[in-house]
Motif scaffolding. Structure first.
Motif, PDB file in Angstrom:
ATOM      1  N   GLY A   1       3.419  -3.125  -9.784  1.00 54.64           N
ATOM      2  CA  GLY A   1       2.363  -2.322  -9.175  1.00 54.64           C
ATOM      3  C   GLY A   1       2.825  -1.679  -7.884  1.00 54.64           C
ATOM      4  O   GLY A   1       2.635  -0.473  -7.661  1.00 54.64           O
ATOM      5  N   GLY A   2       3.442  -2.478  -7.014  1.00 53.01           N
ATOM      6  CA  GLY A   2       3.937  -1.944  -5.755  1.00 53.01           C
ATOM      7  C   GLY A   2       5.032  -0.915  -5.949  1.00 53.01           C
ATOM      8  O   GLY A   2       5.057   0.120  -5.274  1.00 53.01           O
ATOM      9  N   LEU A   3       5.939  -1.179  -6.885  1.00 48.35           N
ATOM     10  CA  LEU A   3       7.032  -0.252  -7.145  1.00 48.35           C
ATOM     11  C   LEU A   3       6.519   1.085  -7.680  1.00 48.35           C
ATOM     12  O   LEU A   3       6.981   2.158  -7.262  1.00 48.35           O
ATOM     13  N   PHE A   4       5.535   1.039  -8.582  1.00 54.01           N
ATOM     14  CA  PHE A   4       4.957   2.274  -9.120  1.00 54.01           C
ATOM     15  C   PHE A   4       4.329   3.116  -8.011  1.00 54.01           C
ATOM     16  O   PHE A   4       4.453   4.349  -7.997  1.00 54.01           O
ATOM     17  N   ILE A   5       3.643   2.473  -7.081  1.00 55.12           N
ATOM     18  CA  ILE A   5       2.990   3.210  -5.993  1.00 55.12           C
ATOM     19  C   ILE A   5       4.037   3.839  -5.066  1.00 55.12           C
ATOM     20  O   ILE A   5       3.889   4.984  -4.618  1.00 55.12           O
ATOM     21  N   MET A   6       5.116   3.087  -4.780  1.00 57.04           N
ATOM     22  CA  MET A   6       6.169   3.657  -3.932  1.00 57.04           C
ATOM     23  C   MET A   6       6.820   4.871  -4.595  1.00 57.04           C
ATOM     24  O   MET A   6       7.039   5.897  -3.955  1.00 57.04           O
ATOM     25  N   ILE A   7       7.130   4.751  -5.874  1.00 54.94           N
ATOM     26  CA  ILE A   7       7.729   5.875  -6.588  1.00 54.94           C
ATOM     27  C   ILE A   7       6.734   7.030  -6.676  1.00 54.94           C
ATOM     28  O   ILE A   7       7.107   8.208  -6.565  1.00 54.94           O
ATOM     29  N   GLY A   8       5.450   6.700  -6.843  1.00 50.65           N
ATOM     30  CA  GLY A   8       4.415   7.732  -6.847  1.00 50.65           C
ATOM     31  C   GLY A   8       4.382   8.500  -5.548  1.00 50.65           C
ATOM     32  O   GLY A   8       4.127   9.715  -5.539  1.00 50.65           O
ATOM     33  N   GLY A   9       4.657   7.808  -4.424  1.00 45.90           N
ATOM     34  CA  GLY A   9       4.727   8.491  -3.134  1.00 45.90           C
ATOM     35  C   GLY A   9       5.864   9.501  -3.098  1.00 45.90           C
ATOM     36  O   GLY A   9       5.718  10.605  -2.557  1.00 45.90           O
ATOM     37  N   LEU A  10       6.998   9.149  -3.686  1.00 43.73           N
ATOM     38  CA  LEU A  10       8.126  10.087  -3.743  1.00 43.73           C
ATOM     39  C   LEU A  10       7.795  11.287  -4.626  1.00 43.73           C
ATOM     40  O   LEU A  10       8.162  12.424  -4.315  1.00 43.73           O
ATOM     41  N   ILE A  11       7.091  11.033  -5.723  1.00 47.39           N
ATOM     42  CA  ILE A  11       6.723  12.137  -6.621  1.00 47.39           C
ATOM     43  C   ILE A  11       5.671  13.028  -5.968  1.00 47.39           C
ATOM     44  O   ILE A  11       5.762  14.250  -5.980  1.00 47.39           O
TER      45      ILE A  11
ATOM     46  N   LEU B   1       0.597   4.359   1.290  1.00 51.78           N
ATOM     47  CA  LEU B   1      -0.822   4.715   1.423  1.00 51.78           C
ATOM     48  C   LEU B   1      -1.173   5.008   2.875  1.00 51.78           C
ATOM     49  O   LEU B   1      -1.925   5.940   3.178  1.00 51.78           O
ATOM     50  N   ALA B   2      -0.603   4.224   3.803  1.00 51.85           N
ATOM     51  CA  ALA B   2      -0.944   4.369   5.217  1.00 51.85           C
ATOM     52  C   ALA B   2      -0.448   5.691   5.789  1.00 51.85           C
ATOM     53  O   ALA B   2      -1.130   6.320   6.616  1.00 51.85           O
ATOM     54  N   ILE B   3       0.739   6.161   5.366  1.00 49.90           N
ATOM     55  CA  ILE B   3       1.285   7.403   5.919  1.00 49.90           C
ATOM     56  C   ILE B   3       0.765   8.636   5.178  1.00 49.90           C
ATOM     57  O   ILE B   3       1.078   9.765   5.559  1.00 49.90           O
ATOM     58  N   GLY B   4      -0.022   8.429   4.133  1.00 53.04           N
ATOM     59  CA  GLY B   4      -0.596   9.557   3.415  1.00 53.04           C
ATOM     60  C   GLY B   4       0.319  10.167   2.372  1.00 53.04           C
ATOM     61  O   GLY B   4       0.040  11.262   1.864  1.00 53.04           O
ATOM     62  N   ALA B   5       1.427   9.465   2.024  1.00 59.66           N
ATOM     63  CA  ALA B   5       2.307   9.967   0.964  1.00 59.66           C
ATOM     64  C   ALA B   5       1.603   9.943  -0.382  1.00 59.66           C
ATOM     65  O   ALA B   5       1.934  10.700  -1.285  1.00 59.66           O
ATOM     66  N   THR B   6       0.623   9.053  -0.509  1.00 63.05           N
ATOM     67  CA  THR B   6      -0.228   8.980  -1.687  1.00 63.05           C
ATOM     68  C   THR B   6      -1.591   8.490  -1.228  1.00 63.05           C
ATOM     69  O   THR B   6      -1.778   8.133  -0.061  1.00 63.05           O
ATOM     70  N   ASP B   7      -2.560   8.483  -2.126  1.00 61.37           N
ATOM     71  CA  ASP B   7      -3.884   7.978  -1.776  1.00 61.37           C
ATOM     72  C   ASP B   7      -4.400   7.111  -2.906  1.00 61.37           C
ATOM     73  O   ASP B   7      -3.720   6.897  -3.905  1.00 61.37           O
ATOM     74  N   ASP B   8      -5.630   6.606  -2.750  1.00 68.84           N
ATOM     75  CA  ASP B   8      -6.143   5.667  -3.740  1.00 68.84           C
ATOM     76  C   ASP B   8      -6.282   6.304  -5.119  1.00 68.84           C
ATOM     77  O   ASP B   8      -5.998   5.677  -6.146  1.00 68.84           O
ATOM     78  N   VAL B   9      -6.708   7.562  -5.160  1.00 72.06           N
ATOM     79  CA  VAL B   9      -6.871   8.243  -6.453  1.00 72.06           C
ATOM     80  C   VAL B   9      -5.516   8.423  -7.129  1.00 72.06           C
ATOM     81  O   VAL B   9      -5.340   8.114  -8.312  1.00 72.06           O
ATOM     82  N   SER B  10      -4.527   8.907  -6.374  1.00 74.12           N
ATOM     83  CA  SER B  10      -3.189   9.120  -6.933  1.00 74.12           C
ATOM     84  C   SER B  10      -2.515   7.809  -7.320  1.00 74.12           C
ATOM     85  O   SER B  10      -1.807   7.729  -8.320  1.00 74.12           O
ATOM     86  N   ALA B  11      -2.754   6.757  -6.519  1.00 78.70           N
ATOM     87  CA  ALA B  11      -2.084   5.481  -6.749  1.00 78.70           C
ATOM     88  C   ALA B  11      -2.666   4.709  -7.922  1.00 78.70           C
ATOM     89  O   ALA B  11      -1.929   4.034  -8.657  1.00 78.70           O
ATOM     90  N   PHE B  12      -3.972   4.812  -8.129  1.00 77.19           N
ATOM     91  CA  PHE B  12      -4.620   3.956  -9.126  1.00 77.19           C
ATOM     92  C   PHE B  12      -5.132   4.692 -10.362  1.00 77.19           C
ATOM     93  O   PHE B  12      -5.417   4.069 -11.380  1.00 77.19           O
TER      94      PHE B  12
END
Length: 432
Positions: free
Chosen positions: A288-298, A39-50
């Motif tokens: 939850g954390g793992l899904f967000i990390m993978i979401g950043g890769l996607i 989230l901090a580096i902008g690979a994903t954001d709150d809308v994409s993550a949640f």
């Protein structure tokens, strides 16, 4: 996303994975920290993550787990798991390998009818009590069962979530999976039993004195609350029926599990706080954390680039494509959760099938399903069921380390994937 975000996302994921492997920092802290960095580096954001179905937290998985954990927590208070543990050990004459074989087969069959996460949530408490009665380590039994759940779930459309995605995209039916994958799965379960006999031979020792004590027990005396047990079994039956009738009722498994959990807490005399204390909250946080990390890769296109590169390697060769797709899917699914991987690969596979003339025998789809489902056994975080079992073991003060699981998982994955490659080659290219 630009290349900077892509490389940063890869660096965060690889760093987090390395820390999980090293076990120097607890995996929950690593997953949540990695999610925060994405989230901090902008690979994903709150809308994409949640809120995003493609790149966010899979709330269906989270709430399915929570609902089933509540139901299991209520059943645990009735003495049902102690009853089943004594019953199983007595039927196996207190022979450790016979007990393991019984639990492996039950897990594999149940995982073909339910999803594999629900299965291990129900089987794990019984296993812990069985091992306590036999005075043997629980880790080999739990590892064998979670691998059986991933293998057994491969056999049917509803056994593993990636299969549902594949069936939807390819227009496959429940019977298609039974005809094409179930025969192989039967062979793989038998092979798994043989591998378990070899891998865990040092701990599968028969103790005559312990066996005599167990055979003298009366399992009915383990039931502490018959009324609550009856209520729990009725609700569990309704939940299982809801899972099976998903194509008719169109209720997601998470909704069915939450309805069942709410109903059971409402009708039983259990204290709500006591039941919620049984929920594996650290496991849910890890997911939850793992899904967000993978979401950043996607979200940064990393997973898509890997998939496109794989498609480029396959080209128009159906045999080479099937072998490559199965093997690469097994490798990638050991590292990245197989649900987003299959969701990304499904449209690419559909294009490959189209360019190869329609693929009447669906060989590429079966290759994708086998690789994604069986590859989850490779590492401790390769499949949802693996993470759940590690959480249960840790909660019961019998932790299973990343490498303890993975050293066996790599063996089982290598053997089952090799047999799957042979099966695909023989069935679709030699005997067809």
């Amino acid at each position: 996303m630009n290349d900077w975000h892509s490389w940063a996302a890869v660096a965060v994921f690889v760093g987090a994975y390395a820390l999980i492997i090293s076990e120097k920092i607890h995996r929950v802290a690593v997953a949540l920290g990695g999610a925060g960095l994405m989230l901090a580096i902008g690979a994903t954001d709150d809308v994409s993550a949640f809120y995003s179905e493609d790149t966010g937290v899979d709330w269906n998985v989270i709430f399915l787990l929570m609902g089933m954990m509540v139901i299991v927590g209520v059943l645990k208070k009735t003495g049902m798991f102690e009853y089943l543990a004594i019953w199983a050990v007595k039927r196996a004459r207190a022979q450790p390998f016979r007990v393991m074989a019984m639990l492996v087969v039950i897990t594999a069959v149940t995982s073909a009818l339910l999803d594999n996460v629900t299965t291990v949530l129900l089987i794990a408490p019984v296993t812990l009590l069985v091992c306590e009665r036999l005075a043997v380590p629980s880790a080999p039994f739990l590892i064998a069962e979670v691998m059986a759940s991933n293998i057994g779930g491969t056999a049917t459309l509803v056994g593993d979530p990636p299969n549902i995605i594949i069936a939807s995209r390819a227009g496959l039916t429940f019977n298609d999976f039974l005809v094409h994958l179930a025969p192989l799965v039967v062979v793989l379960v038998v092979v798994l039993l043989g591998l378990c006999r070899f891998m865990f031979r040092a701990v599968l020792r028969f103790d005559e004195d312990r066996a005599a004590e167990i055979m003298a027990l009366e399992e009915r005396e383990a039931i502490r609350d018959p009324r609550m047990l009856a209520q729990g079994l009725v609700v569990l039956g309704l939940v299982v029926t809801g899972f099976v009738l998903h194509p008719v009722l169109h209720y997601a498994p998470s909704v069915v599990a939450l309805l069942g959990a709410g109903l059971l807490v409402a009708v039983s005399a259990v204290e709500t706080g006591d039941v919620l204390a049984e929920v594996e909250w650290p496991t849910l946080a890890f997911f939850g954390g793992l899904f967000i990390m993978i979401g950043g890769l996607i979200g940064t296109g990393v997973v898509d680039r890997i998939s496109q590169a794989l498609a480029g390697v396959i080209g128009g060769n159906e045999l080479g494509g099937a072998m490559t797709l199965l093997g690469a899917s097994a490798v990638l699914s050991g590292v990245v959760d197989n649900i987003p991987y299959v969701a990304t690969m499904a449209p690419i596979t559909a294009d490959l099938v189209h360019h190869m003339g329609g693929g009447g025998d669906h060989v590429l789809w079966w290759a994708l399903a086998l690789g994604a489902d069986l590859g989850g056994n490779a590492t401790a975080i390769g499949a949802s069921a693996n993470v759940v079992v590690l959480g249960i073991a840790e909660r019961n003060r019998q932790p299973i380390s990343f490498w303890q699981f993975t050293k066996y998982g790599l063996v089982v994955t290598a053997v089952t994937v090799a047999l799957s490659l042979l099966y695909v080659w023989l069935r679709y290219f030699v005997l067809s």
